[in-house]
Design an enzyme around this catalytic site. Structure first.
Site, PDB file in Angstrom:
ATOM      1  N   GLY A 149      24.780  25.951 -24.644  1.00  0.00           N
ATOM      2  CA  GLY A 149      24.076  24.809 -24.073  1.00  0.00           C
ATOM      3  C   GLY A 149      24.738  24.303 -22.798  1.00  0.00           C
ATOM      4  O   GLY A 149      24.102  24.184 -21.760  1.00  0.00           O
TER       5      GLY A 149
ATOM      6  N   GLU B  74      28.646  16.445 -23.563  1.00  0.00           N
ATOM      7  CA  GLU B  74      29.674  16.976 -22.657  1.00  0.00           C
ATOM      8  C   GLU B  74      30.490  15.834 -22.061  1.00  0.00           C
ATOM      9  O   GLU B  74      31.696  15.947 -21.888  1.00  0.00           O
ATOM     10  CB  GLU B  74      29.050  17.836 -21.551  1.00  0.00           C
ATOM     11  CG  GLU B  74      28.151  18.992 -22.039  1.00  0.00           C
ATOM     12  CD  GLU B  74      28.755  19.848 -23.133  1.00  0.00           C
ATOM     13  OE1 GLU B  74      29.988  19.980 -23.185  1.00  0.00           O
ATOM     14  OE2 GLU B  74      27.976  20.387 -23.972  1.00  0.00           O
TER      15      GLU B  74
ATOM     16  N   GLU C 239      34.577  19.471 -31.582  1.00  0.00           N
ATOM     17  CA  GLU C 239      33.127  19.631 -31.657  1.00  0.00           C
ATOM     18  C   GLU C 239      32.495  18.733 -32.726  1.00  0.00           C
ATOM     19  O   GLU C 239      31.485  18.086 -32.485  1.00  0.00           O
ATOM     20  CB  GLU C 239      32.756  21.097 -31.881  1.00  0.00           C
ATOM     21  CG  GLU C 239      33.119  22.020 -30.705  1.00  0.00           C
ATOM     22  CD  GLU C 239      32.546  21.578 -29.360  1.00  0.00           C
ATOM     23  OE1 GLU C 239      31.613  20.747 -29.341  1.00  0.00           O
ATOM     24  OE2 GLU C 239      33.039  22.066 -28.325  1.00  0.00           O
TER      25      GLU C 239
HETATM   26  N1  ARG Z   1      32.388  23.407 -25.733  1.00  0.00           N
HETATM   27  C1  ARG Z   1      31.006  23.689 -25.492  1.00  0.00           C
HETATM   28  C2  ARG Z   1      30.232  22.562 -26.144  1.00  0.00           C
HETATM   29  O1  ARG Z   1      29.977  22.512 -27.284  1.00  0.00           O
HETATM   30  C3  ARG Z   1      30.547  24.999 -26.002  1.00  0.00           C
HETATM   31  C4  ARG Z   1      31.231  26.183 -25.426  1.00  0.00           C
HETATM   32  C5  ARG Z   1      30.920  27.397 -26.191  1.00  0.00           C
HETATM   33  N2  ARG Z   1      31.489  28.576 -25.637  1.00  0.00           N
HETATM   34  C6  ARG Z   1      31.516  29.737 -26.264  1.00  0.00           C
HETATM   35  N3  ARG Z   1      32.051  30.740 -25.695  1.00  0.00           N
HETATM   36  N4  ARG Z   1      31.072  29.923 -27.452  1.00  0.00           N
HETATM   37  O2  ARG Z   1      29.955  21.599 -25.546  1.00  0.00           O
HETATM   38 ZN    ZN Z   2      30.913  20.462 -27.606  1.00  0.00          ZN
END
Ligand code: ARG
Ligand code: ZN
Length: 882
Positions: free
Chosen positions: A268, A305, A327
Site C-alpha cells: 500500500g 504512514e 504495524e
Molecule cells: N511498512 C509499510 C506499512 O505497513 C509496509 C511495507 C511492506 N513492505 C514489504 N516489503 N512487505 O505501512
Molecule cells: Zn504500516
C-alpha cells in the site's frame, strides 16, 4: 532471473537474536543515476559494539557489482576482505573509522520492486524490510540506526526532481546536463526507512502548523497527469497530524513532509522518514475517478504512514520478529482515527469483516503464525493480516483493559522512554504494565500463540434464586509451531438483555452490579473454563457477548433465533445488532444447505430488518451492512463440512429471499433515497450512498424486473464513481448480455485514460461468476491496458478472481487452480513478493476436501520448479499441512 532467485532457504529464529557486532553511526550515500546503471558510493562511520567480542565485520548486499572498498581512506587489498554470495567480510581489525564502498547495479532491470527500481518515469526505492541491501553493502537490520546524508545526481531533464529523507541542504547544476541535490536527515534511523526518488514529477503543496508552532511544508509528488488527485491526501494528512497531537500528544518533527505516488508498488505505502512512498491506489483521489471506499482508504493509509513517524520511526523494531510492534500499533492508531473521522460502528464492522473472513482463515491455514512469529525464511511473507490486523486487536484489547487515561499514560511512557531506540513487543507491554500496575504476562500469549481461540459459552438461569450463570470454555486448534495452547487472557465486553415485552426496566439491559446504571461490563477470561454468576436477574436474559468484538475469537453460543432477533432489535451495542443479523444469515444459509429445495428463512429476521429500514434510527451505512449476507469464506469456515460451491449456491438463495421479501422498501431506497443530493464525501453521504447501492444490488440479485432500468439509469446519470460502479456491478449481476457488455465497453471508453479506474473495471470482470470466467480472465490478461509488471493490475485480475470468484476459481475441472499455478510460477521470475501472495488461495487446499487434492497437486507442481525464497517458504509450508 530464475537462478538468482532460487536461493537456498535458511530459517531465521527469534531465539537466535543477538546484537550486531558493529554499529553504523553515520551513513553518507552518493547515488549517481544514469540510464541502465546506477553507481552508489557509501561512507559508513563504523563503531565496534563493545559488549561483543571483536569479530570481523560482515555486511550484506544483493546483486551489487563492487568496484572499490576502503578503510579510513586506504583501499583494501585482496586478503583484507572477501565477498561470498550476499556477504562482504572485512578481515582487518576495525576500531572506530570510515568504511567506503563503491558499487553499481541496474534499477531499470529490477523487477522485484525492492531496493532502487524504476516505475514508469521515475526512480524510487522500497527498502522495508530488506531492500536496502540491494543499494549498498550494509548492516541491513533495524537495530542498526544511523544518521543519513544522501547526495543524488542525475540528468536534469529526465529527473528534475531529486528527493531523499529529511531536509534539503544543497542543490546545484553540473556539467553535461546533470544536476544534484544533497539531503540530510537529522534523526537516526534503520536502513529500511531510507528513501530516494528521482524523476519528472509535479508537486502539489499544502501546509500545517504544529501545536508548538512549527510550520510544516506538505508536498505531494505525482506524475503531472495526476495533479488533480492530490487534495484529499493533503487534507487527510493535516487531519491526521492534528489528531495525533490531540489523541497521543505527538507532533511532527521535520520541516517537510513529502509523499510520492508510484504506480508499480508491491504494497500500500511506505513510511520512509519525511518521504513516504505510496502506491498510487492509496494516495490519488478525486470525486470523478474515486469511489467512496477509495476515499476512505486514502484517508486511512495516509494517516497510517503518518502515524508511523512515531510508532515505527522514532521508536522502531529491534528485529523483524517485532514487526507487529509498529504495524499492530499503527493499524490500531489508524483505526481509531478513521473511527473518529467517520463512523465508529461502520469502521468496526469493516475491520471485523476482514478479521472474520480473511485473518481467521490465515490463522486456520498452513501459514498460521503468531503475531510475533518465532521464525521465518523470508520476512516479506510476514506482512500479513495476522501481524497487522490481529496485532491491532491486541493493542485494542490492551487499550480497553487500561481505559483511556491509563492507555495514554502508557503510550506517553512508551514514546518518551524508547524514543530513538529499537525495541520489542515486550517493551511495549511493559509500558502498559507501568501505567496500570497490572500483570500482562498471560496476556502476552496473544503475541506468541498462533490460531484463533474458540470460546464456547453456555448459560443457566435459576428462577428461584434470580441468578444467571455464564460458563465459558476456551480452546485453540494446534497451529504449525504450537501443538498445545495455554489459555489466553480474553476480555469479554457484555451485557444482559431483558425481554422488552415483559420487562419494565429502563434501559432494557440488566444492571450488572448494585448500580442500576451499570448495564455493561468486561469479564476477563483467563482459565480454560470459567463461570460468572450474576444476581438480581429477574427473568431469563439474552446475553450480549463480546460487544464491539472485544477480542479476536470465534464465539459459540447456542442462540435461538428468537434471541438473535432480540439482539438485532434491542441491543444497546450497535455492533452486536449487526453481528446478530450476520448470525441469522448464517442460520439461513445453513438451512439452505441442509434442504436446498424447501428451506425457510426466519420471517422474524426479515421483519426485523424491515422495521429497521423503516425506522431509520440506525445510520444508513450500518443498515447497509445488516443487509449483507456474510462472505462465502466466512460461511465456509462456519460450515467446513460443506462443499464451497454448495455454500455459494445456498448463499445466493438466501440473498434472493432477503431481496424479494424486502423488495418494496429496497425499490424505494434504490430509486429515490437521497438520489438527487449534491455529491459529497463526508461519512453521512457515503453511508446514504452505501445503503442505496446495497439496495440496488440486492434487487439485481433478486432479478426484480425494474432493477435493470434502475441500474442503467444510474449508470448513465451518475455524477460520481461510487454510483456509476455500483450500477455497473448491478448490471453485471442482472446479466442481460447485450446491455451488460455495452455498459462495460462504455465504461472502459469513458475511463481508459485513468489507470486506477481501469483497474476497477478489471476487478469487476474478474469477479463475474460464470462458467466462462476463466476464458474471460485469460482474454483480459491480453487486454492492452493489462500489464504483468504492475502489481495493481495483477491483483485486480488474478487476486480478485482467485479470492472472490468462487464458481470460476473452484470450477470442477480444476482449470482455475492450474491457471493460478502457472501465473504464480511466471510472476515469481520477476516479482517474488507478489508471487508469494498470489499463491495464497492454493495454500488453503486442506479446506476443500476432494477439490483440495487438485489444489495440492498444483502446489506440488509449483514446488518442483526453481523458486524464489518467498515462494519456496509459502509452498513448502502449505505442502506440509494436512
Ligand atoms: N511498512 C509499510 C506499512 O505497513 C509496509 C511495507 C511492506 N513492505 C514489504 N516489503 N512487505 O505501512
Ligand atoms: Zn504500516
Amino acid at each position: 532471473m530464475t537462478e538468482n532467485n532460487s536461493v537456498k532457504a535458511q530459517t531465521i529464529y527469534l531465539k537466535d537474536y543477538r546484537q550486531p557486532n558493529y554499529w553504523i553511526d553515520q551513513t553518507e550515500l552518493d547515488v549517481n543515476i544514469t540510464p541502465g546503471l546506477t553507481h552508489v558510493k557509501a561512507r559508513l562511520k563504523i563503531r565496534p559494539n563493545k559488549s561483543l567480542a571483536n569479530e570481523p565485520l560482515v555486511l550484506v548486499g544483493e546483486g551489487l557489482t563492487t568496484h572499490h572498498i576502503a578503510w579510513n581512506g586506504r583501499a583494501l587489498g585482496q586478503g583484507d576482505y572477501a565477498i561470498k554470495g550476499d556477504s562482504l567480510t572485512i578481515f582487518l581489525p576495525l576500531s572506530e573509522g570510515w568504511l567506503e564502498t563503491e558499487v553499481s547495479f541496474n534499477p531499470e532491470e529490477n523487477t522485484s520492486l525492492e531496493g532502487l527500481y524504476r516505475s514508469r518515469t521515475m526512480y524510487c526505492t522500497q527498502c522495508e524490510a530488506q531492500g536496502f541491501r540491494k543499494i549498498t553493502w550494509y548492516l541491513d537490520r533495524p537495530d542498526v540506526m544511523s544518521v543519513f546524508s544522501t547526495r543524488i545526481e542525475a540528468d536534469k531533464i529526465q529527473c528534475p526532481i531529486l528527493l531523499s529523507n529529511g531536509n534539503l541542504i544543497e542543490a546545484g547544476e553540473l556539467e553535461g546536463g546533470r544536476h544534484y541535490a544533497r539531503w540530510y536527515d537529522p534523526f537516526k534511523k534503520p536502513s529500511y526507512l531510507f528513501a530516494l526518488v528521482a524523476g519528472d514529477l509535479a508537486c502539489k503543496t499544502g501546509s500545517f502548523t504544529t501545536e508548538s508552532g512549527r510550520p510544516v511544508a506538505i508536498e505531494v509528488y505525482v506524475e503531472p497527469k495526476d495533479l488533480d488527485k492530490c487534495d484529499h491526501a493533503i487534507d487527510s494528512l493535516k487531519r491526521a497530524m492534528a489528531w495525533d497531537e490531540r489523541t497521543y500528544g505527538l507532533e511532527y518533527d521535520l520541516d517537510r513532509y513529502m509523499i510520492v505516488a508510484v504506480d508499480d508498488f508491491n504494497m500500500g505505502a511506505m513510511e520512509n522518514k519525511g518521504l513516504n512512498i505510496f502506491n498510487t491506489s492509496c494516495v490519488l483521489a478525486n470525486s470523478k475517478t474515486t469511489t467512496d471506499l477509495g476515499f476512505q482508504r486514502v484517508e486511512a493509509v495516509v494517516a497510517h504512514e503518518y502515524f508511523h513517524n512515531w510508532s515505527g520511526n522514532r521508536v522502531t523494531c529491534r528485529d523483524w520478529f517485532q514487526l507487529s510492534l509498529k504495524e499492530g500499533f499503527t493499524v490500531y492508531r489508524d483505526a481509531q482515527f478513521s473511527a473518529d473521522m467517520n463512523s465508529a460502528t461502520v469502521k468496526r464492522i469493516e475491520d471485523v469483516n476482514v478479521l472474520r473472513s480473511a485473518q481467521f482463515a490465515e490463522d486456520a491455514g498452513p501459514l498460521a503464525h503468531a503475531v510475533r512469529p518465532a521464525s521465518f525464511i523470508e520476512i516479506s511473507n510476514f506482512y500479513t493480516l495476522t501481524v497487522y490486523e490481529k496485532g491491532a486487536e491486541i493493542v485494542r484489547m490492551l487499550a480497553n483493559l487500561l481505559g483511556v487515561d491509563a492507555f495514554r499514560k502508557a503510550t506517553d511512557y512508551y514514546f518518551s522512554t524508547y524514543d530513538g531506540q529499537a525495541v520489542t513487543c515486550d517493551d511495549f507491554v511493559a509500558a502498559m504494565e507501568y501505567a496500570c500496575a497490572k500483570d500482562f504476562s498471560q496476556f502476552k500469549r496473544w503475541y506468541s500463540q498462533a490460531g484463533t481461540p474458540e470460546v464456547t459459552v453456555s448459560d443457566h438461569y435459576d428462577a428461584d434464586a434470580n441468578t444467571y450463570t455464564l460458563s465459558f470454555t476456551q480452546s485453540c486448534r494446534p497451529t504449525p509451531e504450537t501443538e498445545h495452547k495455554l489459555p489466553f487472557h480474553i476480555p469479554v465486553a457484555m451485557g444482559l438483555l431483558g425481554d422488552a415485552g415483559s420487562l419494565k426496566l429502563q434501559p432494557k439491559d440488566f444492571a450488572l452490579s448494585d448500580d442500576a446504571d451499570n448495564t455493561h461490563t468486561v469479564l476477563e477470561l483467563t482459565e480454560a473454563s470459567q463461570s460468572f454468576v450474576f444476581s438480581n436477574v429477574f427473568e431469563q436474559p439474552v446475553p450480549s457477548l463480546f460487544r464491539g468484538f472485544s477480542a479476536p475469537v470465534n464465539v459459540r453460543f447456542n442462540y435461538s433465533e428468537a434471541q438473535l432477533i432480540q439482539l438485532l432489535k434491542l441491543d444497546s451495542d450497535e455492533f452486536n445488532r449487526w453481528s446478530a443479523s450476520q448470525e441469522l444469515a448464517v442460520i439461513a444459509v445453513n438451512a439452505a444447505l441442509q434442504e436446498p429445495a424447501a428451506f425457510r428463512v426466519s420471517e422474524y429476521w426479515l421483519e426485523a430488518l424491515s422495521v429497521i429500514i423503516d425506522q431509520q434510527l440506525i445510520e444508513p451505512a450500518v443498515i447497509a451492512y445488516m443487509l449483507q449476507v456474510p462472505s462465502v469464506s466466512y460461511l465456509h469456515d462456519r460450515s467446513p463440512q460443506h462443499d464451497v460451491l454448495a455454500i455459494y449456491a445456498a448463499r445466493e438463495k438466501v440473498v434472493k429471499v432477503l431481496a424479494h421479501s424486502l423488495e418494496n422498501q429496497l425499490t424505494t431506497i434504490a430509486c429515490c433515497y437521497d438520489a438527487n443530493a449534491a455529491y459529497q464525501v463526508d461519512a453521512a453521504s457515503i453511508g446514504r450512498r452505501a445503503l442505496r447501492n446495497t439496495a440496488l444490488l440486492l434487487l439485481a440479485h433478486a432479478g426484480v424486473p425494474s432493477a435493470s432500468e434502475l441500474a442503467l439509469g444510474q449508470f448513465r446519470s451518475a455524477n460520481n464513481m461510487t454510483d456509476q460502479l455500483a450500477a455497473l456491478k448491478a448490471l453485471i449481476v442482472i446479466d442481460e448480455s447485450d446491455i451488460t457488455a455495452e455498459a462495460l465497453d462504455e465504461f472502459y471508453q469513458q475511463w481508459r485514460h485513468e489507470a486506477l479506474v481501469v483497474n476497477q473495471w478489471f476487478s469487476l470482470q474478474a469477479a463475474v461468476e460464470s462458467e466462462k470466467a476463466l476464458t474471460r480472465l485469460e482474454q483480459l490478461t491480453q487486454h492492452p491496458a493489462f500489464q504483468w509488471s504492475n502489481p495493481n493490475k495483477v491483483r485486480a485480475l488474478i487476486s480478485v478472481f482467485s479470492n472472490q470468484n468462487v464458481t470460476g476459481f473452484h470450477c470442477d475441472s480444476g482449470a482455475g487452480y492450474k491457471w493460478l499455478a502457472d501465473v504464480v510460477v511466471k510472476v515469481d521470475k520477476s516479482n517474488p513478493q507478489l508471487a508469494a501472495r498470489l499463491v495464497t488461495p492454493l495454500t488453503r487446499w486442506a479446506k476443500y476436501a476432494e477439490r483440495g487434492r487438485t489444489m495440492r497437486q498444483e502446489l506440488a507442481r509449483i514446488a518442483a520448479q526453481p523458486l524464489s525464497k518467498d515462494l519456496f517458504e509459502v509452498t513448502e509450508k502449505a505442502l506440509k499441512a494436512s
